[in-house]
Each structure stands twice: as C-alpha cells, then as structure tokens.
Design a protein around this motif. Structure first.
Motif, PDB file in Angstrom:
ATOM      1  N   GLU A   1     -21.272 134.120  53.079  1.00  0.00           N
ATOM      2  CA  GLU A   1     -22.060 134.327  54.300  1.00  0.00           C
ATOM      3  C   GLU A   1     -22.117 133.076  55.159  1.00  0.00           C
ATOM      4  OE1 GLU A   1     -25.171 133.522  56.759  1.00  0.00           O
ATOM      5  OE2 GLU A   1     -25.373 132.849  54.689  1.00  0.00           O
ATOM      6  N   THR A   2     -22.298 131.921  54.548  1.00  0.00           N
ATOM      7  CA  THR A   2     -22.566 130.701  55.306  1.00  0.00           C
ATOM      8  C   THR A   2     -21.345 130.201  56.070  1.00  0.00           C
ATOM      9  OG1 THR A   2     -24.236 130.064  53.674  1.00  0.00           O
ATOM     10  CG2 THR A   2     -23.435 128.337  55.130  1.00  0.00           C
ATOM     11  N   VAL A   3     -20.172 130.283  55.463  1.00  0.00           N
ATOM     12  CA  VAL A   3     -19.002 129.728  56.155  1.00  0.00           C
ATOM     13  C   VAL A   3     -18.674 130.508  57.420  1.00  0.00           C
ATOM     14  CG1 VAL A   3     -18.008 128.703  54.079  1.00  0.00           C
ATOM     15  CG2 VAL A   3     -17.347 131.018  54.731  1.00  0.00           C
ATOM     16  N   GLY A   4     -18.989 131.802  57.456  1.00  0.00           N
ATOM     17  CA  GLY A   4     -18.755 132.566  58.676  1.00  0.00           C
ATOM     18  C   GLY A   4     -19.580 132.036  59.837  1.00  0.00           C
ATOM     19  N   ALA A   5     -20.848 131.747  59.574  1.00  0.00           N
ATOM     20  CA  ALA A   5     -21.696 131.169  60.610  1.00  0.00           C
ATOM     21  C   ALA A   5     -21.206 129.788  61.008  1.00  0.00           C
ATOM     22  CB  ALA A   5     -23.139 131.098  60.113  1.00  0.00           C
ATOM     23  N   MET A   6     -20.766 128.990  60.037  1.00  0.00           N
ATOM     24  CA  MET A   6     -20.270 127.643  60.323  1.00  0.00           C
ATOM     25  C   MET A   6     -19.083 127.692  61.277  1.00  0.00           C
ATOM     26  SD  MET A   6     -21.897 125.109  58.587  1.00  0.00           S
ATOM     27  CE  MET A   6     -20.718 123.830  58.158  1.00  0.00           C
ATOM     28  N   ILE A   7     -18.089 128.508  60.958  1.00  0.00           N
ATOM     29  CA  ILE A   7     -16.875 128.547  61.770  1.00  0.00           C
ATOM     30  C   ILE A   7     -17.173 129.090  63.155  1.00  0.00           C
ATOM     31  CG2 ILE A   7     -14.569 129.536  61.957  1.00  0.00           C
ATOM     32  CD1 ILE A   7     -14.929 127.315  59.839  1.00  0.00           C
TER      33      ILE A   7
ATOM     34  N   ILE B   1     -14.024 120.642  58.707  1.00  0.00           N
ATOM     35  CA  ILE B   1     -14.919 121.755  58.393  1.00  0.00           C
ATOM     36  C   ILE B   1     -14.123 122.975  57.963  1.00  0.00           C
ATOM     37  CG2 ILE B   1     -16.586 123.375  59.405  1.00  0.00           C
ATOM     38  CD1 ILE B   1     -17.432 120.955  61.230  1.00  0.00           C
ATOM     39  N   VAL B   2     -13.031 123.260  58.685  1.00  0.00           N
ATOM     40  CA  VAL B   2     -12.191 124.412  58.349  1.00  0.00           C
ATOM     41  C   VAL B   2     -11.569 124.241  56.964  1.00  0.00           C
ATOM     42  CG1 VAL B   2     -10.103 125.685  58.984  1.00  0.00           C
ATOM     43  CG2 VAL B   2     -11.743 125.020  60.755  1.00  0.00           C
ATOM     44  N   VAL B   3     -11.045 123.047  56.684  1.00  0.00           N
ATOM     45  CA  VAL B   3     -10.398 122.795  55.392  1.00  0.00           C
ATOM     46  C   VAL B   3     -11.404 122.917  54.246  1.00  0.00           C
ATOM     47  CG1 VAL B   3      -9.298 121.025  53.968  1.00  0.00           C
ATOM     48  CG2 VAL B   3      -8.522 121.399  56.315  1.00  0.00           C
TER      49      VAL B   3
END
Length: 448
Positions: free
Chosen positions: A128-134, A18-20
């Motif tokens: 915006e979305t990746v911040g919530a994901m991480i 997910i991070v990569v």
C-alpha cells in the motif's frame, strides 16, 4: 524544467533512489507471496516437514498470508495518511523480514499458518505505501511507468522465488528459501533509512510546509503547493465514504479483487496443476517462471501505453487478454503454445494488477491517497484469499483443472467490465501554482 520532467540532476537522482528502493522492497514482497507456491509440492509430498497436508488445508495456508496482507494494507491506510509514508515503509520492511525468518523456523502447520498471517501484515502495509510514495514523487508523464517498475517487483519476486526453488531447494531446503526472504532486514533497511525521504506533498497536506521545504532543499525535489481541498476536514478512510469518492472507490476495489484473485490463484496452484498434468517438479515450476516473467515484460510495455492513453482502457484490455489466455490453457496444445498462453495470462492477471496499483494511486487526492490504495489493496486481498481457496477446493474435489481455468477467465471478464464502469476524474488533485514545477501536477492520468 527539462522536457523529461526533471528540474535538476539532484531531483532525478533522489526520485530514482526512491523508485529503486521501493522496487527492491516489492521484489521481496513478491518473493514472500510466491515462495509458498514453489514449496507447496514438497510440503504436500512430505508430511515430515510440517505435518500431513491435503489440498484443502494447503489452500487455506496459502490464504493466511493474504488475510494478513489485507489487515496490513488497511492498517497502513489508516495510519499512512496520518503518520507519513517514510515511517510506515520502514516499519513494514522490518516487520515482514522478521516474519520470513520466523517462518523458516516453524515446525508444525499451526505455527506456520500464524507466521504466514503475521508476515502478510508487513507485506500488505508495504504494498500500500509504495503506491502512495511513487504517486507523490514521480514526474507527470512517468507515473504509470514508475508504478509499473515498482509493482513489477511482485512478479519479479515470483521469478526470483521460482529460480531459487529450481536451483537451491535441493541444497538449502524449503526453510532456506524462507531465510532468503529475510535479507531486506540487513541489505535494504539501512539504505531506506538513509535515502528514503518523507513525501513533501504529504507534509504540505498536513500543514507542515517548513518540513516539506527542508526535505526539498536536501533532495532537490521541487516544492509542492497545497492541493485544492476535495475532502474538507476528512482524511483517509473517512474521505472515501462520501462523494465524490464513494462510487469509484467501490469499483476500484472490485477491479483489484479480480486482479488479485487471478494473481494468487495462479501463483499458488499453477505448479501443482501442471504437475498433475504430467510435468515433473522443475517443469511445473517453469510455468510459474513464465507466468511472472510475462507479467514483468508485458506490464512494463502496457505502462508506457497507459502513460500516453490513460490506464483505464489498458487495464480493460489486459483483463480480456487474461480471459483469452486462460481459455487457451484448457486445450490440448503444443508446449510452445501453452507457454505463450501462460505468459499472456501473466500479463493479463499479474501485469494487470501492476497497472491497477498505478491507476489507483494516481486517482486519489493526497489526503486520501494512502487510504484509497489501502482499500483497493485490502479489499482486493479478499480476491487473493479466494484464489488459493478456489484452486484447493476444485483440486481437492477431483474436478478437472480446466474448470479452474474457465472460472478464472470469467473473473477476468468481470474485471474488464468493472474497469470500464469507473467514472473519470476531472478534478485537479494537486495542481500547483504557475511558478511551481509541473512535475507535481497531479491531474489523474486516466482522464486525459
């Protein structure tokens, strides 16, 4: 649970995927937003490309993408807390990739501006979305680091754009540089479709416990439990408009406004400012490379400190570093000192914004996380819009570049003051039961 926060190798591998994937996506986002600054001297010098450009029009064109980013972030915030992180992310990858390809085909200023705006919508939604994901996948104690790794993709994309412009623009032209920005459609989307799961925490918050368990069984991610309900029946932006989130949301938005004004003002105009100071095209682009390279290295170091001390103090300090570095840039100093100051400005401007995204995404409960990050990314884009416009206005009026640096330094000091005013969160926004792995404990990092 292992001391490093992982419950199993499968858990670690799933989160690292997910991070990569998030990092690669953000690298191309950063590339998209910075590549315009790298081709701007060419577009200003050669009217046969898009038409006759003056600095004011060029600054406006640089802002169109950021208006799109604002719209995209707000749209993703409105829908991301309702339809989920995975669907939003996949949609945004397709959107901005197609937008970059279409921009490469533009043949006049009007079409170019419209396509920059439309591309920005996909960029804003993804940021915006990746911040919530991480925030919802990273183990406690690694959240600021993982957020810094992911959002360092923005300056890394700037570095990539700078290198591509220095080495390839002569052979592939500015249109070829935009075609490179469309590569995620073929190299990233298939991997994200296969390896990017929906957030179990979001599924639990939406009452879909069975779906969350299925994701956890498949990925090795520990099963979260329902969070304490801070927002009642309010979800997304509705939760931000009332206590206890109203005041901090306003202040966090101003933090992001300051950080993004610095980020996009410098990324858009630093090559042109240095070109007018007497550096050749490749030399002026090298300053952009140093700016973003400093942001990557400094941002990662600062994130490790933030995981230990909390991000609030670190963000305030890096804002002050930006102010000092920008003032140094106004002096007639040797090249080595100027490059050091540019790197410091990169840490204090772009690197600070990387830390802000991590700070914000961990500040909010799951029911309002996408909206909170979207607000800060979206409202912050107003600063990103003003940055290129301010630079274009000052240069177009013939005002010395030192004035722009002093103005940017004042914005950095304002950002530092706003940061220290943000109230600390003392509420657990997702503390699990004793039997649940505390990789999913989400006490806000800034309140240690």
């Amino acid at each position: 649970m292992a001391p490093d926060g992982w419950v199993s190798s499968e858990h670690r591998n799933s989160v690292l995927w997910i991070v990569v994937l998030s990092t690669v996506a953000i690298v191309f986002d950063g590339y998209d937003l910075v590549v315009y600054g790298t081709v701007l001297p060419t577009l200003l010098a050669d009217s046969s490309q898009l038409g006759q450009l003056d600095p004011g029009t060029a600054g406006a064109l640089g802002s169109y993408a950021l208006v799109g980013v604002l719209v995209g972030a707000l749209l993703a915030g409105a829908f991301g807390d309702r339809i989920g992180r995975r669907k939003t992310m996949l949609t945004c990858i397709v959107w901005f990739s197609v937008g970059m390809a279409a921009t490469a085909l533009a043949h006049n200023i009007g079409t170019f501006g419209v396509l920059r705006f439309l591309t920005g919508i996909g960029v804003g939604g993804l940021v915006e979305t990746v911040g919530a994901m991480i925030a919802e996948f990273a183990p406690q104690g690694k959240r600021n680091l993982f957020n810094a790794i992911v959002y360092s993709g923005i300056p890394a994309g700037g570095v990539l754009a700078s290198i591509a412009a220095i080495t390839l623009e002569d052979s592939i032209g500015w249109r070829g540089l935009f075609w490179l920005g469309a590569l995620p459609l073929v190299i990233l989307l298939p991997l994200a479709f296969l390896r990017m799961p929906e957030s179990p925490r979001w599924l639990v918050a939406r009452g879909r416990g069975a779906d969350a368990k299925a994701v956890c069984d498949r990925t090795g991610i520990p099963m979260p439990v329902a969070e304490a309900n801070e927002t009642g029946d309010r979800v997304g932006f509705a939760a931000l408009a009332r206590k206890p989130l109203l005041r901090p949301t306003a202040l966090l938005g101003m933090m992001s406004f300051s950080g993004l004004l610095l980020t996009y003002g410098l990324n858009t105009w630093l090559p042109q400012i240095m070109s007018e100071a007497g550096y050749n095209a490749k030399g002026s682009l090298s300053f952009l490379l140093v700016l973003n390279g400093g942001a990557i290295v400094g941002g990662l170091i600062a994130s490790r400190v933030a995981d230990r001390t909390g991000p609030q103090k670190v963000v305030a300090v890096t804002f002050c570093l930006a102010a000092l570095s920008l003032i140094v840039l106004t002096a007639q100093l040797p090249l080595g000192v100027l490059l050091t100051a540019v790197a410091g400005a990169g840490v204090g401007a772009i690197g600070t914004q990387v830390l802000i995204y991590g700070y914000v995404s961990n500040y909010y409960p799951t029911t309002a996380r996408a909206a909170g990050v979207a607000w800060c990314a979206g409202f912050g884009r107003l600063g990103g819009i003003f940055g290129p416009l301010i630079g274009g206005f000052l240069l177009g009026a013939g005002i010395a570049s030192s004035t722009a640096f002093y103005l940017f330094a004042a914005v950095a000091l304002m950002g530092a003051l706003v940061t220290v005013a943000v109230p600390k969160r003392r509420t657990s926004v997702g503390a699990p039961a004793a039997t649940t792995n505390d990789a999913f404990t989400t006490i806000t990092e800034g309140n240690r």
